[in-house]
Design an enzyme around this catalytic site. Structure first.
Site, PDB file in Angstrom:
ATOM      1  N   GLY A   1     -19.958   6.488   6.886  1.00  0.00           N
ATOM      2  CA  GLY A   1     -19.390   7.109   5.313  1.00  0.00           C
ATOM      3  C   GLY A   1     -20.074   6.302   4.090  1.00  0.00           C
ATOM      4  CB  VAL A   2     -22.789   7.863   2.134  1.00  0.00           C
ATOM      5  CG1 VAL A   2     -23.658   6.117   3.008  1.00  0.00           C
ATOM      6  CG2 VAL A   2     -23.315   9.011   3.589  1.00  0.00           C
ATOM      7  N   GLY A   3     -18.782   7.592   0.892  1.00  0.00           N
ATOM      8  CA  GLY A   3     -18.631   8.127  -0.695  1.00  0.00           C
ATOM      9  C   GLY A   3     -18.376   6.712  -1.238  1.00  0.00           C
TER      10      GLY A   3
ATOM     11  CE  LYS B   1      -4.416   0.735   0.471  1.00  0.00           C
ATOM     12  NZ  LYS B   1      -5.935   0.195   0.523  1.00  0.00           N
TER      13      LYS B   1
END
Ligand SMILES: NC(=O)c1ccc[n+]([C@@H]2O[C@H](COP(=O)([O-])OP(=O)(O)OC[C@H]3O[C@@H](n4cnc5c(N)ncnc54)[C@H](O)[C@@H]3O)[C@@H](O)[C@H]2O)c1
Ligand SMILES: CC(C)C[C@H](N)C(=O)O
Length: 367
Positions: free
Chosen positions: A180-182, A80
Protein backbone atom coordinates in the site's frame (compact mmCIF):
# COMPACT_ATOMS: atom_id res chain seq x y z
CA UNK A 1 -22.47 -10.70 16.18
CA UNK A 2 -23.71 -10.36 19.74
CA UNK A 3 -22.90 -6.70 20.24
CA UNK A 4 -23.11 -6.49 24.03
CA UNK A 5 -21.07 -9.69 24.41
CA UNK A 6 -18.36 -8.18 22.22
CA UNK A 7 -18.48 -4.86 24.07
CA UNK A 8 -18.25 -6.63 27.41
CA UNK A 9 -15.31 -8.79 26.31
CA UNK A 10 -13.10 -5.76 25.71
CA UNK A 11 -14.94 -3.37 28.04
CA UNK A 12 -16.24 -0.85 25.48
CA UNK A 13 -18.05 2.17 26.85
CA UNK A 14 -20.35 3.22 24.03
CA UNK A 15 -21.44 2.47 20.48
CA UNK A 16 -23.39 5.12 18.59
CA UNK A 17 -25.33 4.53 15.36
CA UNK A 18 -25.97 7.64 13.26
CA UNK A 19 -28.56 7.64 10.47
CA UNK A 20 -29.63 10.65 8.42
CA UNK A 21 -32.02 9.92 5.58
CA UNK A 22 -31.61 13.34 3.98
CA UNK A 23 -27.88 12.96 3.38
CA UNK A 24 -27.69 9.16 3.29
CA UNK A 25 -25.36 9.14 6.29
CA UNK A 26 -24.90 5.79 7.95
CA UNK A 27 -22.13 6.01 10.52
CA UNK A 28 -20.98 4.23 13.65
CA UNK A 29 -18.98 5.85 16.43
CA UNK A 30 -17.27 3.47 18.83
CA UNK A 31 -15.88 4.75 22.13
CA UNK A 32 -13.68 2.20 23.81
CA UNK A 33 -12.19 3.77 26.93
CA UNK A 34 -12.02 7.32 28.26
CA UNK A 35 -9.98 6.72 31.41
CA UNK A 36 -7.13 8.89 30.17
CA UNK A 37 -9.28 11.55 28.49
CA UNK A 38 -11.75 12.10 25.65
CA UNK A 39 -11.72 9.46 22.92
CA UNK A 40 -9.81 10.69 19.87
CA UNK A 41 -9.69 8.66 16.67
CA UNK A 42 -10.20 9.11 12.97
CA UNK A 43 -13.25 8.53 10.77
CA UNK A 44 -12.90 5.81 8.15
CA UNK A 45 -15.13 5.84 5.07
CA UNK A 46 -15.31 2.44 3.42
CA UNK A 47 -17.62 0.23 1.38
CA UNK A 48 -18.20 -2.50 3.95
CA UNK A 49 -19.61 -5.84 2.77
CA UNK A 50 -22.02 -5.88 5.69
CA UNK A 51 -23.16 -3.74 8.63
CA UNK A 52 -21.56 -6.30 10.91
CA UNK A 53 -18.17 -5.74 9.23
CA UNK A 54 -18.55 -2.00 9.76
CA UNK A 55 -19.41 -2.40 13.45
CA UNK A 56 -16.52 -4.78 14.00
CA UNK A 57 -14.09 -2.45 12.23
CA UNK A 58 -15.21 0.54 14.31
CA UNK A 59 -14.90 -1.46 17.55
CA UNK A 60 -11.48 -2.95 16.74
CA UNK A 61 -10.08 0.37 15.58
CA UNK A 62 -11.45 2.22 18.64
CA UNK A 63 -9.72 -0.18 21.01
CA UNK A 64 -6.49 0.27 19.08
CA UNK A 65 -6.78 4.03 19.64
CA UNK A 66 -7.04 3.54 23.43
CA UNK A 67 -3.73 1.70 23.35
CA UNK A 68 -2.21 4.12 20.83
CA UNK A 69 -2.90 7.15 23.01
CA UNK A 70 -1.77 5.35 26.17
CA UNK A 71 1.47 4.18 24.54
CA UNK A 72 2.24 7.62 23.16
CA UNK A 73 1.83 9.17 26.61
CA UNK A 74 -1.22 11.23 25.63
CA UNK A 75 -4.09 12.16 27.92
CA UNK A 76 -6.65 10.76 25.53
CA UNK A 77 -8.94 7.78 25.31
CA UNK A 78 -9.75 5.61 22.33
CA UNK A 79 -12.54 5.92 19.80
CA UNK A 80 -13.09 5.62 16.10
CA UNK A 81 -15.87 6.22 13.61
CA UNK A 82 -16.77 4.59 10.33
CA UNK A 83 -19.03 5.96 7.61
CA UNK A 84 -20.49 3.29 5.35
CA UNK A 85 -20.03 4.35 1.73
CA UNK A 86 -17.66 4.77 -1.17
CA UNK A 87 -15.33 7.70 -0.49
CA UNK A 88 -14.89 8.24 -4.25
CA UNK A 89 -18.63 8.53 -5.01
CA UNK A 90 -20.80 9.00 -1.96
CA UNK A 91 -19.39 12.05 -0.15
CA UNK A 92 -21.53 15.17 0.17
CA UNK A 93 -21.41 18.30 2.30
CA UNK A 94 -24.76 17.36 3.92
CA UNK A 95 -23.41 13.95 4.90
CA UNK A 96 -20.30 15.29 6.66
CA UNK A 97 -22.22 18.14 8.29
CA UNK A 98 -24.83 15.70 9.61
CA UNK A 99 -21.98 13.58 10.92
CA UNK A 100 -20.43 16.67 12.56
CA UNK A 101 -23.71 17.33 14.36
CA UNK A 102 -23.74 13.80 15.76
CA UNK A 103 -20.18 14.32 17.03
CA UNK A 104 -21.18 17.63 18.60
CA UNK A 105 -24.02 15.81 20.35
CA UNK A 106 -21.47 13.66 22.16
CA UNK A 107 -20.21 16.85 23.78
CA UNK A 108 -16.51 16.03 23.69
CA UNK A 109 -16.58 12.33 24.57
CA UNK A 110 -15.40 11.69 21.00
CA UNK A 111 -13.10 13.85 18.84
CA UNK A 112 -12.56 12.91 15.23
CA UNK A 113 -9.77 13.21 12.61
CA UNK A 114 -8.78 11.65 9.27
CA UNK A 115 -8.52 7.96 8.53
CA UNK A 116 -8.68 5.86 5.36
CA UNK A 117 -11.18 7.45 2.96
CA UNK A 118 -11.41 10.85 4.64
CA UNK A 119 -9.43 14.03 4.02
CA UNK A 120 -8.59 17.42 5.49
CA UNK A 121 -11.42 18.87 3.37
CA UNK A 122 -13.86 16.47 5.06
CA UNK A 123 -12.60 17.57 8.49
CA UNK A 124 -13.15 21.19 7.46
CA UNK A 125 -16.77 20.31 6.61
CA UNK A 126 -17.24 18.54 9.95
CA UNK A 127 -15.70 21.60 11.62
CA UNK A 128 -18.65 23.69 10.36
CA UNK A 129 -20.77 21.81 12.91
CA UNK A 130 -18.42 20.93 15.76
CA UNK A 131 -15.21 21.91 17.50
CA UNK A 132 -14.56 18.26 18.36
CA UNK A 133 -12.55 17.63 15.21
CA UNK A 134 -8.80 17.74 14.55
CA UNK A 135 -6.68 17.44 11.41
CA UNK A 136 -8.53 20.52 10.15
CA UNK A 137 -6.85 22.89 7.61
CA UNK A 138 -3.84 24.86 8.82
CA UNK A 139 -5.85 28.00 7.90
CA UNK A 140 -7.87 27.35 11.09
CA UNK A 141 -4.65 27.15 13.15
CA UNK A 142 -4.86 23.36 13.00
CA UNK A 143 -2.36 20.70 12.02
CA UNK A 144 -3.72 19.65 8.61
CA UNK A 145 -3.07 16.24 7.09
CA UNK A 146 -1.64 13.84 9.72
CA UNK A 147 -0.25 11.34 7.17
CA UNK A 148 3.23 12.84 6.65
CA UNK A 149 3.71 12.94 10.42
CA UNK A 150 2.49 9.35 10.80
CA UNK A 151 4.99 8.42 8.09
CA UNK A 152 7.85 10.11 9.91
CA UNK A 153 6.93 8.26 13.11
CA UNK A 154 6.83 4.94 11.26
CA UNK A 155 10.23 5.71 9.75
CA UNK A 156 11.69 6.41 13.22
CA UNK A 157 10.03 3.34 14.75
CA UNK A 158 11.26 1.18 11.88
CA UNK A 159 14.81 2.29 12.63
CA UNK A 160 14.44 1.24 16.28
CA UNK A 161 13.11 -2.20 15.23
CA UNK A 162 15.93 -2.58 12.69
CA UNK A 163 18.46 -1.80 15.42
CA UNK A 164 17.09 -4.69 17.48
CA UNK A 165 17.21 -7.06 14.50
CA UNK A 166 20.47 -6.04 12.81
CA UNK A 167 22.53 -4.31 15.53
CA UNK A 168 22.37 -0.80 14.05
CA UNK A 169 19.53 1.37 12.80
CA UNK A 170 20.87 2.18 9.34
CA UNK A 171 18.25 1.65 6.62
CA UNK A 172 20.75 2.36 3.82
CA UNK A 173 21.13 -0.77 1.69
CA UNK A 174 18.13 -2.49 3.32
CA UNK A 175 15.39 -3.90 1.07
CA UNK A 176 11.92 -2.94 2.22
CA UNK A 177 8.65 -4.38 0.87
CA UNK A 178 5.86 -1.83 1.29
CA UNK A 179 2.21 -2.93 1.05
CA UNK A 180 0.00 0.00 0.00
CA UNK A 181 1.58 3.26 -1.09
CA UNK A 182 -1.16 5.71 -0.16
CA UNK A 183 -0.97 8.83 1.98
CA UNK A 184 1.25 7.49 4.75
CA UNK A 185 3.42 5.08 2.77
CA UNK A 186 4.16 7.57 -0.01
CA UNK A 187 5.76 9.84 2.61
CA UNK A 188 7.39 6.88 4.33
CA UNK A 189 8.95 5.75 1.04
CA UNK A 190 10.45 9.21 0.60
CA UNK A 191 12.30 8.93 3.94
CA UNK A 192 13.40 5.37 3.13
CA UNK A 193 14.58 6.33 -0.35
CA UNK A 194 16.50 9.31 1.02
CA UNK A 195 18.33 6.99 3.41
CA UNK A 196 19.32 4.68 0.56
CA UNK A 197 16.88 1.80 0.99
CA UNK A 198 15.77 -0.36 -1.94
CA UNK A 199 11.99 -0.38 -2.23
CA UNK A 200 9.54 -3.02 -3.43
CA UNK A 201 5.96 -1.74 -3.51
CA UNK A 202 2.45 -2.88 -4.25
CA UNK A 203 -0.98 -1.27 -4.28
CA UNK A 204 -4.38 -1.98 -5.79
CA UNK A 205 -4.27 1.61 -7.04
CA UNK A 206 -2.02 1.64 -10.13
CA UNK A 207 -1.39 5.41 -10.00
CA UNK A 208 -0.02 5.12 -6.48
CA UNK A 209 2.31 2.33 -7.56
CA UNK A 210 3.53 4.32 -10.56
CA UNK A 211 4.26 7.36 -8.38
CA UNK A 212 6.53 5.25 -6.14
CA UNK A 213 8.23 3.69 -9.16
CA UNK A 214 8.82 7.08 -10.79
CA UNK A 215 9.89 9.02 -7.72
CA UNK A 216 11.76 6.42 -5.66
CA UNK A 217 12.88 3.86 -8.25
CA UNK A 218 10.74 1.26 -6.48
CA UNK A 219 10.17 -2.20 -7.99
CA UNK A 220 6.44 -2.91 -8.38
CA UNK A 221 4.90 -6.31 -7.64
CA UNK A 222 1.35 -7.65 -7.65
CA UNK A 223 -0.60 -7.35 -4.37
CA UNK A 224 -0.50 -11.09 -3.65
CA UNK A 225 3.27 -11.23 -4.22
CA UNK A 226 4.31 -8.66 -1.61
CA UNK A 227 4.59 -11.18 1.26
CA UNK A 228 7.13 -13.56 -0.26
CA UNK A 229 9.66 -10.97 -1.42
CA UNK A 230 13.31 -11.39 -0.46
CA UNK A 231 13.57 -8.39 1.80
CA UNK A 232 14.85 -7.25 5.20
CA UNK A 233 11.70 -5.42 6.27
CA UNK A 234 8.03 -5.92 5.48
CA UNK A 235 6.04 -2.71 5.92
CA UNK A 236 2.24 -3.17 5.92
CA UNK A 237 0.71 0.21 5.09
CA UNK A 238 -2.71 -0.69 3.63
CA UNK A 239 -5.44 -2.34 5.69
CA UNK A 240 -5.48 -4.63 8.73
CA UNK A 241 -5.38 -8.41 9.43
CA UNK A 242 -2.62 -9.00 6.87
CA UNK A 243 -0.46 -11.01 9.29
CA UNK A 244 -2.40 -14.26 9.26
CA UNK A 245 -2.18 -18.01 8.64
CA UNK A 246 -1.82 -17.71 4.88
CA UNK A 247 0.69 -14.81 4.78
CA UNK A 248 3.02 -15.75 7.65
CA UNK A 249 4.62 -18.78 5.89
CA UNK A 250 5.52 -16.51 2.97
CA UNK A 251 7.29 -13.79 4.98
CA UNK A 252 11.09 -13.74 4.67
CA UNK A 253 11.68 -10.35 6.35
CA UNK A 254 13.42 -10.08 9.75
CA UNK A 255 11.39 -7.00 10.71
CA UNK A 256 7.71 -6.09 10.32
CA UNK A 257 7.16 -2.37 10.74
CA UNK A 258 4.37 -0.46 9.04
CA UNK A 259 1.54 2.02 9.40
CA UNK A 260 -1.55 -0.16 9.05
CA UNK A 261 -3.84 -0.51 12.05
CA UNK A 262 -4.68 -3.97 13.47
CA UNK A 263 -2.01 -5.82 11.48
CA UNK A 264 -2.35 -9.12 13.39
CA UNK A 265 -5.49 -10.99 12.36
CA UNK A 266 -5.49 -12.69 15.77
CA UNK A 267 -3.18 -12.34 18.74
CA UNK A 268 -1.77 -15.83 18.16
CA UNK A 269 -0.28 -14.55 14.90
CA UNK A 270 1.89 -12.25 17.01
CA UNK A 271 3.09 -15.31 18.93
CA UNK A 272 3.96 -17.14 15.70
CA UNK A 273 6.04 -14.33 14.20
CA UNK A 274 7.88 -13.89 17.50
CA UNK A 275 8.77 -17.61 17.45
CA UNK A 276 10.06 -17.16 13.90
CA UNK A 277 12.52 -14.55 15.24
CA UNK A 278 10.84 -11.65 13.44
CA UNK A 279 11.01 -8.28 15.21
CA UNK A 280 7.45 -6.98 15.05
CA UNK A 281 6.96 -3.27 15.80
CA UNK A 282 3.44 -3.18 17.29
CA UNK A 283 1.17 -1.18 14.99
CA UNK A 284 -0.36 1.21 17.47
CA UNK A 285 3.04 2.16 18.88
CA UNK A 286 4.78 2.78 15.55
CA UNK A 287 1.86 4.54 13.82
CA UNK A 288 1.06 7.00 16.63
CA UNK A 289 2.63 10.00 14.85
CA UNK A 290 -0.61 11.25 13.30
CA UNK A 291 -2.46 10.97 16.58
CA UNK A 292 0.32 12.80 18.41
CA UNK A 293 0.21 15.54 15.79
CA UNK A 294 -3.58 16.08 15.83
CA UNK A 295 -3.70 15.78 19.63
CA UNK A 296 -1.36 18.74 19.85
CA UNK A 297 -4.15 20.90 18.35
CA UNK A 298 -6.03 20.56 21.62
CA UNK A 299 -3.26 22.62 23.29
CA UNK A 300 -3.08 25.15 20.41
CA UNK A 301 -1.05 23.58 17.62
CA UNK A 302 2.74 23.87 17.82
CA UNK A 303 4.52 21.84 15.14
CA UNK A 304 7.92 21.77 16.87
CA UNK A 305 6.38 20.46 20.08
CA UNK A 306 4.40 17.84 18.15
CA UNK A 307 7.43 16.66 16.15
CA UNK A 308 9.54 16.41 19.31
CA UNK A 309 6.92 14.07 20.74
CA UNK A 310 6.78 12.06 17.50
CA UNK A 311 10.52 11.40 17.92
CA UNK A 312 9.68 9.43 21.10
CA UNK A 313 8.22 6.66 18.91
CA UNK A 314 11.80 5.44 18.45
CA UNK A 315 12.19 5.17 22.25
CA UNK A 316 8.77 3.60 22.66
CA UNK A 317 9.58 0.83 20.18
CA UNK A 318 12.85 0.22 22.04
CA UNK A 319 10.96 0.13 25.34
CA UNK A 320 8.49 -2.45 24.01
CA UNK A 321 11.33 -4.62 22.71
CA UNK A 322 13.05 -4.40 26.12
CA UNK A 323 9.84 -5.48 27.93
CA UNK A 324 9.43 -8.30 25.43
CA UNK A 325 12.96 -9.57 26.18
CA UNK A 326 12.70 -9.00 29.93
CA UNK A 327 9.35 -10.77 30.34
CA UNK A 328 9.86 -13.35 27.56
CA UNK A 329 6.68 -12.31 25.75
CA UNK A 330 6.01 -11.28 22.14
CA UNK A 331 6.27 -7.58 21.35
CA UNK A 332 2.52 -7.17 20.82
CA UNK A 333 1.92 -8.42 24.38
CA UNK A 334 4.71 -6.22 25.71
CA UNK A 335 3.05 -3.18 24.11
CA UNK A 336 -0.35 -4.12 25.56
CA UNK A 337 1.23 -4.56 28.99
CA UNK A 338 2.99 -1.18 28.83
CA UNK A 339 -0.25 0.62 27.84
CA UNK A 340 -2.52 -1.24 30.26
CA UNK A 341 -0.15 -0.43 33.13
CA UNK A 342 -0.31 3.28 32.30
CA UNK A 343 -4.12 3.28 32.07
CA UNK A 344 -4.45 1.38 35.35
CA UNK A 345 -2.06 3.66 37.21
CA UNK A 346 -3.78 6.80 35.89
CA UNK A 347 -7.13 5.32 36.91
CA UNK A 348 -5.82 4.90 40.44
CA UNK A 349 -4.48 8.46 40.59
CA UNK A 350 -7.73 9.88 39.18
CA UNK A 351 -9.72 8.48 42.04
CA UNK A 352 -8.30 11.40 44.05
CA UNK A 353 -10.86 14.25 44.28
CA UNK A 354 -10.04 17.61 42.63
CA UNK A 355 -12.58 20.39 42.79
CA UNK A 356 -11.92 21.74 39.31
CA UNK A 357 -9.90 19.19 37.36
CA UNK A 358 -7.91 20.27 34.30
CA UNK A 359 -8.55 18.14 31.25
CA UNK A 360 -7.77 17.95 27.58
CA UNK A 361 -10.78 19.96 26.46
CA UNK A 362 -9.84 23.11 28.41
CA UNK A 363 -8.89 24.89 25.19
CA UNK A 364 -12.28 24.28 23.62
CA UNK A 365 -14.30 25.08 26.73
CA UNK A 366 -12.42 28.30 27.55
CA UNK A 367 -12.74 29.80 24.04
N1 LIG B 1 -3.20 8.52 7.79
C1 LIG B 1 -2.69 8.43 9.01
O1 LIG B 1 -2.21 9.42 9.58
C2 LIG B 1 -2.67 7.11 9.72
C3 LIG B 1 -2.28 7.06 11.06
C4 LIG B 1 -2.21 5.82 11.68
C5 LIG B 1 -2.54 4.68 11.01
N2 LIG B 1 -2.94 4.75 9.72
C6 LIG B 1 -3.25 3.50 9.04
O2 LIG B 1 -2.29 3.31 7.98
C7 LIG B 1 -2.91 2.67 6.88
C8 LIG B 1 -2.74 3.53 5.62
O3 LIG B 1 -3.34 4.79 5.85
P1 LIG B 1 -3.35 5.91 4.71
O4 LIG B 1 -3.87 7.14 5.36
O5 LIG B 1 -2.05 5.91 3.99
O6 LIG B 1 -4.50 5.33 3.78
P2 LIG B 1 -4.60 5.44 2.19
O7 LIG B 1 -5.98 5.02 1.85
O8 LIG B 1 -4.11 6.76 1.69
O9 LIG B 1 -3.55 4.35 1.69
C9 LIG B 1 -3.79 2.98 1.74
C10 LIG B 1 -3.32 2.41 0.41
O10 LIG B 1 -3.44 1.00 0.48
C11 LIG B 1 -3.94 0.55 -0.77
N3 LIG B 1 -4.54 -0.76 -0.58
C12 LIG B 1 -5.76 -1.09 -0.08
N4 LIG B 1 -5.92 -2.42 -0.07
C13 LIG B 1 -4.78 -2.96 -0.58
C14 LIG B 1 -4.32 -4.28 -0.82
N5 LIG B 1 -5.08 -5.34 -0.54
N6 LIG B 1 -3.09 -4.45 -1.33
C15 LIG B 1 -2.31 -3.39 -1.63
N7 LIG B 1 -2.70 -2.12 -1.43
C16 LIG B 1 -3.90 -1.90 -0.90
C17 LIG B 1 -4.90 1.63 -1.21
O11 LIG B 1 -5.14 1.58 -2.61
C18 LIG B 1 -4.16 2.89 -0.79
O12 LIG B 1 -3.31 3.38 -1.79
C19 LIG B 1 -4.36 2.43 7.30
O13 LIG B 1 -4.46 1.16 7.88
C20 LIG B 1 -4.61 3.49 8.37
O14 LIG B 1 -5.63 3.13 9.27
C21 LIG B 1 -3.00 5.93 9.04
C1 LIG C 1 -4.90 10.92 12.94
C2 LIG C 1 -5.40 9.90 13.85
C3 LIG C 1 -6.24 10.52 14.88
C4 LIG C 1 -6.16 8.84 13.18
C5 LIG C 1 -5.31 7.89 12.40
N1 LIG C 1 -6.03 7.46 11.27
C6 LIG C 1 -4.89 6.70 13.27
O1 LIG C 1 -5.33 5.61 13.09
O2 LIG C 1 -4.07 6.87 14.15
Amino acid sequence: MKIFDYMERYDYEQLVFCQDENSGLKAIIAIHDTTLGPALGGTRMWTYDSEEDAIEDALRLARGMTYKAAGAGLNLGGGKAVIIGDPRKDKTEEMFRAFGRYIQGLNGRYITAEDVGTTVADMDTIHMETDYVTGVSPAFGSSGNPSPVTAYGVYRGMKAAVKAAFGNDDLGGKTIAVQGVGNVAYNLCRHLHEEGATLIVTDINKDNVQRAVDEFGAKAVDPDDIYNQNCDIFSPCALGAIINDSTIPQIKAKVIAGAANNQLREERHGDIIQEMGIVYAPDYIINAGGLINVADELQGYNRDRAMKKVETIYDNIQKVIEISKRDHIPTYKAADRMCEERIASMQRSRSMFLQDGKHELSRIHHK
